[in-house]
Motif scaffolding. Structure first.
Motif, mmCIF file in Angstrom:
data_model
loop_
_atom_site.group_PDB
_atom_site.id
_atom_site.type_symbol
_atom_site.label_atom_id
_atom_site.label_comp_id
_atom_site.label_asym_id
_atom_site.label_seq_id
_atom_site.Cartn_x
_atom_site.Cartn_y
_atom_site.Cartn_z
ATOM 1 N N GLY A 80 7.854 -3.021 7.483
ATOM 2 C CA GLY A 80 8.829 -2.033 7.077
ATOM 3 C C GLY A 80 9.630 -1.488 8.244
ATOM 4 N N PHE A 81 10.506 -0.552 7.926
ATOM 5 C CA PHE A 81 11.426 0.021 8.907
ATOM 6 C C PHE A 81 10.927 1.391 9.356
ATOM 7 N N ASN A 82 11.174 1.692 10.643
ATOM 8 C CA ASN A 82 10.968 3.032 11.178
ATOM 9 C C ASN A 82 12.321 3.660 11.464
ATOM 10 N N VAL A 86 10.437 9.320 13.050
ATOM 11 C CA VAL A 86 10.493 10.356 12.012
ATOM 12 C C VAL A 86 9.953 9.801 10.696
ATOM 13 N N TYR A 87 10.254 8.549 10.400
ATOM 14 C CA TYR A 87 9.727 7.862 9.217
ATOM 15 C C TYR A 87 9.128 6.547 9.663
ATOM 16 N N VAL A 88 8.051 6.123 9.009
ATOM 17 C CA VAL A 88 7.347 4.892 9.361
ATOM 18 C C VAL A 88 7.165 4.036 8.103
ATOM 19 N N GLY A 89 7.429 2.730 8.262
ATOM 20 C CA GLY A 89 7.098 1.760 7.215
ATOM 21 C C GLY A 89 7.895 1.898 5.939
ATOM 22 N N VAL A 98 17.522 2.851 12.905
ATOM 23 C CA VAL A 98 16.757 2.358 11.761
ATOM 24 C C VAL A 98 16.411 0.918 12.089
ATOM 25 N N ILE A 99 15.112 0.615 12.308
ATOM 26 C CA ILE A 99 14.747 -0.681 12.875
ATOM 27 C C ILE A 99 13.491 -1.216 12.226
ATOM 28 N N ASP A 100 13.480 -2.544 12.039
ATOM 29 C CA ASP A 100 12.295 -3.221 11.522
ATOM 30 C C ASP A 100 11.200 -3.147 12.594
ATOM 31 N N GLN A 101 10.026 -2.634 12.219
ATOM 32 C CA GLN A 101 8.938 -2.460 13.186
ATOM 33 C C GLN A 101 8.228 -3.808 13.354
ATOM 34 N N CYS A 102 8.835 -4.683 14.208
ATOM 35 C CA CYS A 102 8.332 -6.056 14.334
ATOM 36 C C CYS A 102 6.888 -6.096 14.815
#
Length: 840
Positions: free
Chosen positions: A23-25, A37-40, A70-74
């Protein structure tokens, strides 16, 4: 702070085939993109339709945020943003990783709102209109809109909406069903309306404002639409100006979902010269209420500011066919002396007299009428029609009443009409004079055409140029043939959430239920109606009945007995009410004895299987009673019409033949079944010798209530009661009080002035069982006499009386005896003598 995020999957930074499962963080520049601030967050919440269901409302961003990543948590073990990006020099050109990302600048100006991120529009939405608020179906750029509720707030009053509208079943209840177009455009008070979303489902994601009840993603309590300006109705801005009695005409179809329809109101701005106000209201089957209140434009300029600062009521009445004690506050079904009044009638016309009310002379502050239509509280599916017009003057223009009582219609022709196949005869009178349609008072629906009158009344014969058609007097015992049975009462039963399915196949009608109460409702009424039909006199001893032309005629007629099932049909599938059509299924009395019932409470299933069999024609031709033609007619005869219906594959719903129809709201009539049968109606010779027959009268009466306006106000000491303002009462200039001094209480037209303008009766002097063709003694002669009430034209009698035969000689106006005509009172005939026609 909050920000709505909706990513475009078509930008170079997003390779949707390279998304990780983590998911994105989301990171903020406030802490140098260090802590997410937001995870997954799933990509489904961030990308545009059709990939995702954005917007994602980021409500947890720290104050002062000017940039977010806003980035994909690779790599789940690494702060990707902190490890790869330099917080002091973040540019797209320096990014070297393969992960999908977005760098978003948060402007210092206020961020995009929900309405801006997912623009919402109505396919029809005029922002200016007269008296009506119109809004079509709702769409959004973020995906399909499947359910919504909108509150419409008037003039910045956000404490509660003027009404709610909506679509779908997820967010019940709401008071008006979209689209609000055509006959469903909502009559509304003058003012500025803002539509604010309470709850909405876009692409299967629910959003809710503080006024919503669904608990969806929070959106601001603000309007996403242009302000709608509803102008008041005025005396000269109606669509029908100059071509109809009512310059404003409104047809309204109200369908509430999950609740009853709400009252709707319109504002009518009057001219200073307006002295009379005409209205028309049609409540249809489901009775509705119309209320009209006077609101002074400048109460301080009147002689009684305390009185005129409040609303002064001019009308409050329930109107509709099914007006009963069950749905009327006052428990009455006729016009009465208490408020609200009620009338068991389809429509009503009235002219309000405003001459005793103090009017405003300030054009910037005109006097207003606030007109409220309250749908029946027992139905959420109700329609009504209304018409309105201002009148600076009122002209009676009805020669019927203008000429009364000195110039009554006179007789121009007498016609002795005979029937020879089944011996009978009658006297027909043809009158001359003015048409009684009138300009200000008559029956008829004025909205069905350009004409029509302005006052509700009932006037007997109506057109005086028409020939009266009294019943025939039989000279020998004769049987008339006709269809009898129960009446067509389409009163709706209360709705529910149950399912009733009707399936028609060749030879069988199946009714299926998922609730025992609906099943018992149908079964109980079916058994009651069938037992009533079986006992129709004269009854026969065997069931089922047979088609045998050798039977005596009364017994043979028992074969033609039927039961009809009616069910309300409506689309969309809302409660039974005014806008419902109905479909009927018929079955023969013999089919009743083969009905089967299925009762399975464990499976929550009940059913009634009704066979439908064709019938044959076994009635012998006959010359007198009319049964053969009634039963055997090739198109609409009893046999042909019944068989055609039985052989049809199903009801025609919306232009499509459908063998299966399902109601999901348990829509049904209080009496689903009615009975029909063919029977004799005997007419026998009442005697011989001198007989009084064919009494003909023309009654003219008009409503005191229609012509007299009695303003009233609520009684502050006793809520729910009213005080009449007798000093402000006023009547139309042609109320005809001198000619009709007394009131007559008719069950459907209460508070009436009542008077006869014509009363004639014919007397046959010598009747027996056949006609006299050659004037030989012993058979009926052509002799007759015509009588009227003595001095009717001079006295204007309200309650005429007449003697039995022989009559008072002073009432005789004409005789025909032994082939000799004698005019006794010439003033009752045109040119002193009538034309006489006698069948040979």
């Amino acid at each position: 702070m909050s920000y709505a995020i909706c990513l475009d999957q078509n930008t170079p930074n997003f390779n949707l085939s390279n998304l990780s499962s983590y998911g994105f963080n989301i990171y903020s520049d406030v802490d140098g993109f260090t802590n997410p601030v937001y995870v997954g967050i799933s990509y489904l919440n961030l990308f545009q339709f059709p990939v995702g269901n954005c917007p994602f409302i980021a409500t947890l961003l720290p104050p002062g945020t000017t940039q977010i990543i806003v980035i994909d948590q690779c790599d789940p073990n690494l702060n990707v943003a902190a490890a790869i990006f330099s917080p002091t020099n973040i540019t797209a050109g320096e990014l070297t990783i393969e992960c999908c990302y977005a760098i978003i600048d948060i402007p210092i100006v206020p961020p995009l709102t929900f309405c801006e991120t997912c623009p919402l529009t109505f396919d029809v939405f005029p922002t200016s209109s007269i008296g009506l608020l119109t809004a079509g179906n709702l769409t959004s750029t973020c995906g399909p809109v499947t359910d919504y509720v909108i509150g419409w707030y008037l003039n910045g009053n956000y404490s509660s909406p003027a009404f709610t509208s909506g679509f779908g079943s997820s967010f019940l209840p709401y008071q008006q069903l979209h689209p609000l177009t055509g006959n469903s455009s909502v009559p509304s008070l003058a003012g500025n309306y803002e539509g604010i979303i309470h709850d909405i489902k876009i692409n299967n994601i629910t959003y809710s404002s503080v006024s919503g009840s669904a608990g969806g993603q929070l959106i601001p309590f603000e309007s996403c639409f242009d302000t709608v300006i509803v102008e008041p109705l005025q005396c000269d801005n109606g669509s029908y100006q100059g071509i109809a009695k009512y310059v404003h005409q409104i047809n309204f179809d109200s369908q509430a979902i999950g609740t009853v329809s709400s009252p709707v109101s319109i504002t009518y701005a009057l001219n200073p010269t307006t002295k009379y106000f005409a209205y028309y209201f049609q409540g249809n089957l489901v009775p509705d209420e119309i209320e009209i209140r006077w609101k002074s434009g400048d109460a301080n300029a009147t002689t009684n500011p305390s009185l005129y600062s409040q609303s002064i009521y001019l009308e409050k009445i329930n109107i509709g066919y099914n007006t009963t004690t069950a749905n009327l506050p006052n428990g009455s079904a006729t016009i009465n002396n208490i408020w609200p009044k009620s009338l068991q009638k389809n429509f009503y016309k009235r002219v309000l007299t405003l001459t005793n009310l103090e009017t405003s002379s300030n054009p910037l502050a005109p006097d207003l009428l606030e007109i409220t239509m309250t749908p029946n509280p027992g139905s959420n599916n109700t329609t009504w029609k209304a018409g309105f017009a201002c009148l600076d003057d009122f002209i009676c223009g009805d020669c019927d009443f203008e000429n009364y009582p000195d110039n009554l219609p006179a007789i121009t022709q007498l016609y002795l009409n005979k029937q020879y196949a089944c011996p009978s005869q009658r006297i027909q009178l043809q009158l001359t004079g003015c048409l009684a349609s009138g300009d200000w008072m008559s029956q008829g629906d004025p909205l069905s055409g350009l004409g029509g009158s302005l006052i509700d009344s009932n006037k007997g014969m109506g057109n005086y140029n028409a020939q009266s058609s009294p019943p025939y007097t039989s000279l020998s015992p004769v049987a008339s043939c006709g269809t009898g049975g129960s009446s067509n009462d389409y009163t709706c039963a209360p709705s529910n959430n149950n399912t009733i399915t009707f399936t028609k196949s060749l030879g069988l009608l199946k009714i299926e239920f998922n609730n025992i109460s609906d099943y018992n409702h149908y079964k109980t009424d079916l058994i009651l109606k069938a037992n009533t039909l079986i006992s129709v006199s004269p009854a026969i001893t065997t069931n089922p009945v047979v088609c045998n032309s050798a039977l005596p005629i009364p017994d043979l007629l028992q074969y033609y007995r039927f039961i009809t099932l009616r069910t309300p049909i409506q689309s969309p599938n809302v409660d039974c009410g005014d806008s419902s059509t109905q479909y009927s299924y018929r079955f023969h009395i013999n089919d009743y004895f083969n009905i089967t019932y299925t009762e399975n409470p464990v499976s929550n299933y009940w059913a009634i299987d009704i066979p439908q069999t064709v019938i044959t024609n076994c009635y012998p031709p006959t010359s007198c009673d009319g049964c053969y033609s009634l039963i055997s007619a090739p198109v609409n005869g009893t046999v042909s019409s019944y068989n055609n219906e039985v052989l049809n594959s199903g009801p025609n719903i919306g232009g499509t033949v459908s063998p299966i129809f399902t109601t999901n709201v348990g829509a049904k009539y209080i009496e689903p079944f009615l009975i029909r049968y063919v029977g004799f109606y005997y007419t026998t010779l009442e005697g011989t010798g001198s007989l009084c027959e064919n009494q003909f009268n023309c009654v003219n009466y008009f409503s005191w209530y229609s012509t007299t306006t009695m303003p009233f106000v609520p009684n502050p000491s006793t809520p729910g009661t009213w005080t009449n303002l007798t000093t402000l009462a006023a009547s139309l200039p042609c109320s005809l009080n001198p000619y009709f001094p007394d009131l007559y209480n008719d069950p459907n037209y209460n508070l009436l002035y009542y008077g006869y303008t014509t009363w004639y009766k014919s007397i046959f002097l010598s009747l027996s069982s056949s006609f006299n063709y050659n004037f030989n003694g012993g058979q009926s002669t052509d002799d007759f006499e015509i009588y009227t009430l003595t001095g009717l034209g001079a006295t204007g009698s309200i309650s005429p009386t007449y003697n039995n035969c022989p009559n008072d000689p002073s009432e005789l106006i004409y005789s025909y005896i032994g082939g000799v005509s004698t005019v006794v009172q010439p003033n009752f005939f045109v040119n002193g003598s009538p034309t006489l026609i006698i069948d040979p």
